[in-house]
Design a protein around this motif. Structure first.
Motif, mmCIF file in Angstrom:
data_model
loop_
_atom_site.group_PDB
_atom_site.id
_atom_site.type_symbol
_atom_site.label_atom_id
_atom_site.label_comp_id
_atom_site.label_asym_id
_atom_site.label_seq_id
_atom_site.Cartn_x
_atom_site.Cartn_y
_atom_site.Cartn_z
ATOM 1 N N GLN A 81 -6.088 5.616 -5.267
ATOM 2 C CA GLN A 81 -6.813 4.896 -6.310
ATOM 3 C C GLN A 81 -7.972 4.089 -5.718
ATOM 4 N N ILE A 82 -7.729 3.449 -4.567
ATOM 5 C CA ILE A 82 -8.799 2.709 -3.880
ATOM 6 C C ILE A 82 -9.923 3.664 -3.483
ATOM 7 N N LEU A 83 -9.537 4.830 -2.987
ATOM 8 C CA LEU A 83 -10.514 5.852 -2.593
ATOM 9 C C LEU A 83 -11.362 6.274 -3.787
ATOM 10 N N LEU A 84 -10.725 6.472 -4.932
ATOM 11 C CA LEU A 84 -11.445 6.876 -6.130
ATOM 12 C C LEU A 84 -12.321 5.743 -6.661
ATOM 13 N N ASP A 85 -11.846 4.504 -6.563
ATOM 14 C CA ASP A 85 -12.664 3.353 -6.967
ATOM 15 C C ASP A 85 -13.934 3.275 -6.120
ATOM 16 N N ALA A 86 -13.760 3.468 -4.806
ATOM 17 C CA ALA A 86 -14.906 3.400 -3.897
ATOM 18 C C ALA A 86 -15.890 4.538 -4.166
ATOM 19 N N MET A 87 -15.350 5.718 -4.459
ATOM 20 C CA MET A 87 -16.215 6.851 -4.762
ATOM 21 C C MET A 87 -16.963 6.628 -6.071
ATOM 22 N N SER A 88 -16.265 6.085 -7.062
ATOM 23 C CA SER A 88 -16.913 5.781 -8.340
ATOM 24 C C SER A 88 -18.044 4.776 -8.151
ATOM 25 N N LEU A 107 -12.223 13.226 -8.762
ATOM 26 C CA LEU A 107 -12.811 12.085 -9.455
ATOM 27 C C LEU A 107 -13.027 12.397 -10.936
ATOM 28 N N PHE A 108 -13.460 13.607 -11.239
ATOM 29 C CA PHE A 108 -13.663 14.010 -12.631
ATOM 30 C C PHE A 108 -12.343 14.017 -13.397
ATOM 31 N N LEU A 109 -11.297 14.567 -12.788
ATOM 32 C CA LEU A 109 -9.981 14.597 -13.438
ATOM 33 C C LEU A 109 -9.443 13.192 -13.653
ATOM 34 N N GLN A 110 -9.698 12.314 -12.672
ATOM 35 C CA GLN A 110 -9.230 10.933 -12.797
ATOM 36 C C GLN A 110 -9.976 10.201 -13.907
ATOM 37 N N SER A 111 -11.290 10.426 -14.005
ATOM 38 C CA SER A 111 -12.092 9.723 -15.006
ATOM 39 C C SER A 111 -11.792 10.185 -16.413
ATOM 40 N N THR A 112 -11.277 11.415 -16.545
ATOM 41 C CA THR A 112 -10.919 11.909 -17.865
ATOM 42 C C THR A 112 -9.482 11.587 -18.247
ATOM 43 N N GLY A 113 -8.792 10.857 -17.366
ATOM 44 C CA GLY A 113 -7.449 10.406 -17.677
ATOM 45 C C GLY A 113 -6.340 11.330 -17.224
ATOM 46 N N LEU A 114 -6.703 12.451 -16.594
ATOM 47 C CA LEU A 114 -5.687 13.414 -16.177
ATOM 48 C C LEU A 114 -4.954 12.993 -14.903
ATOM 49 N N LEU A 115 -5.490 11.984 -14.212
ATOM 50 C CA LEU A 115 -4.818 11.486 -12.992
ATOM 51 C C LEU A 115 -4.421 10.016 -13.150
ATOM 52 N N ASN A 116 -4.155 9.578 -14.360
ATOM 53 C CA ASN A 116 -3.800 8.187 -14.580
ATOM 54 C C ASN A 116 -2.486 7.776 -13.948
ATOM 55 N N LEU A 165 0.828 -1.204 0.000
ATOM 56 C CA LEU A 165 0.000 0.000 0.000
ATOM 57 C C LEU A 165 0.868 1.262 0.000
ATOM 58 N N THR A 166 0.659 2.109 -1.002
ATOM 59 C CA THR A 166 1.337 3.393 -1.098
ATOM 60 C C THR A 166 0.280 4.493 -1.116
ATOM 61 N N LEU A 167 0.724 5.739 -1.060
ATOM 62 C CA LEU A 167 -0.216 6.855 -1.105
ATOM 63 C C LEU A 167 -1.006 6.846 -2.414
#
Length: 469
Positions: free
Chosen positions: A225-232, A457-466, A218-220
């Motif tokens: 990513q887990i947090l964003l998966d759960a939010m999604s 979450l929006f930035l991640q879903s658009t690929g900007l936080l890949n 587990l890293t930051l």
């Protein structure tokens, strides 16, 4: 009084509303996406994070949508304009979410329906074949027929109206769905299997895999990513930021205790998701180890049929029960999506329910056929902004769920938190004379925390936080 009350409905009371809203929230995403993410994202760690998010972010978004619906008395396409002049564009954006989702939800319902027939006629071993699912969805006739049948069943319930169709169906389906899930979940815990190499695995060991937090590596970045998966997953699970809960909220009578209703919806939806994981992960672990926990549709349509085939004589029975249960979950969600489209169109075109439903049914039958044939006649692979590739169904899903929903949630929290003020929502929750629980939490979340999280979450879903992956 809601505009739709004049055209055929309100929920009869709190129970009818809660079951209908829970029916919308409980969909196929609860049955395959939640268990898959739990297996992928550290088991108990994902579950813990998800539970925290449900009672904070989920509560905030669900409360906002339902309260806006009841206070304005109209569907999402007009609700935001009624809230604040100049914000009507947000209602239009919200309207497009169910419009897009409806193009493919009956397709998925058709896939599930096909498996019901498969287990009814005893093709348990055939369903476990690696190419069975692919062979079915790439067909040009069979998947079209199943999608259209599912679409017509959905349309019939919406055609019957709020009380006579949606509420009546939810009162029957939701308790039965819950009983089925509990039954299979308990059965899965007592499974036992020894493979060809002599390795013995039990359902209780699978439960431990599901519930034990896995902190290895587990890293930051991994935690985020887990947090964003759960939010999604919250968007999939609670039907928020897509206009459905605004529409259902507009059908709720003024004397209904919204605070209590929202808590009940949270509990019901989360319980089903948790039990789905308790049902699926131990079963797959017993017969396939951790290798069988594939992503997306493969978990439901490829991994689980292999489990049912390995169960022996009881396999066909449990396969049938599972897919009937999945069909119920898909149907209640599909009904809520079509109802939202119909309700919005009734307001836009000032038309009556039955005519609007019939026209929408014809349109979505055509759309469903096109999406179905996206795996055969119209097959293509398109690169999506989040890095994945997909066909027509994946494109519709990405635009609606990964792009529009977090964007809508971001704008709606800004509108409530900083333009009209949280009091707009909290006063509506308490308008029935019942105190709003978690009122202070709601104010803090809608003003400060949720907008930031929705932006990420929006930035991640658009690929900007890949880079987090």
């Amino acid at each position: 009084m809601s505009d739709k009350t004049n055209q055929g409905g309100t929920f009869t009371g709190q129970l009818g509303f809660v079951l209908a809203a829970a029916g919308s929230a409980v969909g196929v995403g609860n049955l395959w996406r939640f268990p898959y993410l739990a297996a992928k994202d550290g088991g108990g760690l994902f579950i813990l994070i998800y539970l925290i998010l449900v009672v904070t972010f989920g509560f905030t978004l669900l409360t906002s949508d339902i309260s806006i619906g009841r206070k304005t008395g109209v569907s999402s396409v007009n609700a935001y304009a009624k809230m604040k002049k100049g914000w009507g564009f947000l209602g239009i954006l919200t309207f497009f979410v169910p419009v897009l989702i409806m193009t493919y939800y009956a397709v998925i319902g058709g896939w599930i329906s096909r498996y019901i027939v498969t287990y009814l006629i005893g093709e348990t071993q055939a369903a476990a074949g690696d190419k069975y699912f692919t062979g079915f969805i790439t067909g040009e006739i069979s998947p079209v027929v199943y999608a259209l049948i599912f679409m017509l069943i959905t349309a019939f319930i919406v055609y019957k109206g709020v009380e006579g169709g949606i509420e009546k169906a939810s009162r029957f389906i939701m308790p039965l769905l819950l009983l089925m899930i509990i039954f299979i979940a308990i059965f899965a815990l007592f499974l036992h299997h020894r493979d060809a190499d002599g390795v013995s695995r039990t359902g209780l060991q699978g439960l431990a895999v599901y519930l034990t937090p896995n902190l290895e590596g587990l890293t930051l970045g991994r935690f985020l990513q887990i947090l964003l998966d759960a939010m999604s997953q919250l968007f999939f699970s609670l039907s928020v930021s897509m206009g459905i809960m605004i529409t259902y909220g507009s059908y709720v009578k003024k004397d209904v205790n919204l605070s209590k209703s929202i808590a009940q919806i949270e509990i019901f939806d989360t319980l089903v998701a948790f039990l789905a994981g308790m049902m699926i992960i131990p079963a797959i672990f017993v017969f396939s180890g951790t290798e069988g926990m594939g992503a997306g549709p493969s978990l439901m349509f490829i991994s689980l049929p292999k489990v049912f085939a390995a169960m022996g004589v009881v396999g066909p029975v449990f396969g049938l029960i599972f897919f009937v249960m999945a069909a119920f979950a898909a149907l209640t969600s599909c009904v809520s999506v079509l109802e939202t489209v119909v309700a919005n169109c009734m307001e836009i075109f000032h038309s009556e329910r039955r005519k609007t439903t019939l026209i929408a049914t014809v349109i979505y039958c055509i759309a469903s056929v096109i999406i179905v044939l996206g795996y055969s006649v119209f097959y293509m692979e398109i690169k999506l902004p989040n890095g994945s590739t997909g066909q027509l169904l994946d494109i519709m899903d990405y635009i609606s769920n990964s792009f529009l929903m977090p964007f809508i949630a971001l704008l709606s929290t800004i509108l409530i938190g900083w333009v009209v003020g949280p009091k707009y929502v909290t006063d509506e929750v308490e308008s029935s004379g019942h105190r709003m629980s978690r009122k202070g939490l709601y104010v803090v979340m809608v003003k400060f925390v949720t907008p930031v999280m929705m932006l990420v979450l929006f930035l991640q879903s658009t690929g900007l936080l890949n880079f987090l992956k």
